[in-house]
Design an enzyme around this catalytic site. Structure first.
Site, PDB file in Angstrom:
ATOM      1  N   GLN A  10      38.111  41.189  38.372  1.00  0.00           N
ATOM      2  CA  GLN A  10      37.768  40.230  39.430  1.00  0.00           C
ATOM      3  C   GLN A  10      39.014  39.511  39.923  1.00  0.00           C
ATOM      4  O   GLN A  10      39.874  39.132  39.129  1.00  0.00           O
ATOM      5  CB  GLN A  10      36.764  39.228  38.864  1.00  0.00           C
ATOM      6  N   SER A  92      38.645  42.970  32.128  1.00  0.00           N
ATOM      7  CA  SER A  92      37.400  42.196  32.251  1.00  0.00           C
ATOM      8  C   SER A  92      36.291  43.039  32.865  1.00  0.00           C
ATOM      9  O   SER A  92      35.819  43.996  32.256  1.00  0.00           O
ATOM     10  CB  SER A  92      37.670  40.916  33.047  1.00  0.00           C
ATOM     11  N   LEU A  93      35.883  42.739  34.101  1.00  0.00           N
ATOM     12  CA  LEU A  93      34.868  43.544  34.787  1.00  0.00           C
ATOM     13  C   LEU A  93      35.228  45.035  34.752  1.00  0.00           C
ATOM     14  O   LEU A  93      34.355  45.906  34.615  1.00  0.00           O
ATOM     15  CB  LEU A  93      34.763  43.043  36.231  1.00  0.00           C
ATOM     16  N   ARG A 117      25.561  41.074  35.562  1.00  0.00           N
ATOM     17  CA  ARG A 117      26.649  40.317  34.935  1.00  0.00           C
ATOM     18  C   ARG A 117      27.248  39.327  35.934  1.00  0.00           C
ATOM     19  O   ARG A 117      27.462  38.148  35.627  1.00  0.00           O
ATOM     20  CB  ARG A 117      27.727  41.282  34.442  1.00  0.00           C
ATOM     21  N   HIS A 197      35.598  33.805  30.778  1.00  0.00           N
ATOM     22  CA  HIS A 197      36.118  34.093  29.426  1.00  0.00           C
ATOM     23  C   HIS A 197      36.356  32.815  28.618  1.00  0.00           C
ATOM     24  O   HIS A 197      37.386  32.649  27.978  1.00  0.00           O
ATOM     25  CB  HIS A 197      37.395  34.952  29.503  1.00  0.00           C
ATOM     26  N   GLN A 246      32.759  40.055  25.317  1.00  0.00           N
ATOM     27  CA  GLN A 246      33.817  39.943  26.311  1.00  0.00           C
ATOM     28  C   GLN A 246      33.577  38.798  27.297  1.00  0.00           C
ATOM     29  O   GLN A 246      34.519  38.226  27.821  1.00  0.00           O
ATOM     30  CB  GLN A 246      33.869  41.304  27.039  1.00  0.00           C
TER      31      GLN A 246
END
Length: 309
Positions: A10, A92-93, A117, A197, A246
């Site tokens: 992202q 991440s994503l 998500r 996060h 995560q």
């Protein structure tokens, strides 16, 4: 030829992403149109036309990046049949995109997961007052100690000298104020919707865990490195747990890339807008080659380079 696939996270999104690929390659067109049909809404309209504020929304940019990364990969594989992916990772994503690329789940299953998500994380952002800050030019230990002192979390270990903290606005402001004394050269707040996060994403993690429990995960065809523990996932249950943890956990990108480097990997292909992952790799391993693909021009250049190897 062997290469590691890397997928953007992202923040990489930009208006217009994927439009020239759709116009130039039937493979990309089919995949992008499949995404609209699966979601029952015109994701492509937001990807191609924006406005930027709408594309930047977490619920839109996460599926947009997922679709874009996989469209780039689909065309690349078609144009360079000799390419052999040997591992995959995503920031991440991007870890979800990496799993789709490795066949852990179908394109549509992954897309629905990513959409949910994004929606859950957007809800968590709206319900909490959080933010993030980049810490440049300090050691990981110094940033970790500062974060603990300010009651915030370390969101990303991106590359040597680039770490991100995440948490309440008050806590992050305190960390920025204390950065110089902790030996960190630059501390600047990021333009984000919330504290990704970090513990402030707890509600999103709980909701995502419920969705993950419904997915039938296969074993990936190539090793997929998880952000949370910086290692290849080992079983269906392990995949489920790593994707869940995560959401609130740190993205250990440096450690993930270092493990691949230690195994002798030197060719990486970044799939997604911009060259963020290539830039990070430049600080992790100077000998590694990262080919970045985001549009028709960069794709054609990548094909020429790969065919010449």
């Amino acid at each position: 030829m062997n290469a590691v696939l890397l997928f953007s996270g992202q923040g990489a999104q930009k208006v217009g992403m994927g439009q020239d690929l759709l116009n130039a390659y039937p493979t990309a067109k089919a995949l992008i149109e499949q995404a609209d049909a699966a979601l029952g809404e015109p994701l492509t309209k937001v990807m191609f036309e924006g406005p930027n504020e709408e594309l930047t929304r977490t619920c839109n940019c996460q599926p947009a990046l997922y679709v874009h990364g996989l469209a780039c990969l689909a065309v690349l594989k078609e144009l360079v049949p000799a390419l052999t992916p040997v591992a995959a990772a995503g920031l991440s994503l991007g870890e979800f995109t990496a799993h789709a690329a490795a066949g852990t789940y179908t394109f549509e299953e992954g897309l629905r997961l990513v959409q949910k998500r994004g929606a859950f994380m957007e809800e968590a952002c709206n319900a909490t007052k959080g933010t993030m800050a980049a810490m440049i030019g300090g050691s990981d230990d110094a940033v970790t100690a500062l974060a603990a002192e300010c009651d915030v979390d370390v969101a990303n270990f991106n590359c040597p000298g680039q770490t991100v903290v995440s948490g309440t606005e008050e806590g992050v402001d305190k960390a920025i104020a204390g950065a110089k004394a902790a030996g960190i050269k630059i501390a600047k707040k990021l333009n984000v919707a919330g504290a990704y996060h970090s513990r402030l994403m707890r509600s999103a993690q709980i909701k995502l865990a419920e969705e993950l429990a419904l997915v039938n995960f296969g074993m990936p065809s190539i090793p997929v490195y998880c952000n949370y523990e910086a290692r290849p996932v080992e079983s269906s249950e392990d995949i489920r747990l790593m994707l869940e943890k995560q959401v609130c956990g740190s993205v250990r990108w440096t450690a993930s890339m270092q493990k691949l480097i230690d195994q002798g990997e030197r060719l990486f292909i970044e799939l997604g807008p911009g060259k963020t992952l290539a830039g990070m790799m430049g600080r992790i391993c100077k000998e590694a080659r990262v080919i970045s693909i985001e549009d028709v021009e960069s794709l054609q250049a990548a094909v020429e380079e790969l065919k010449g190897m």
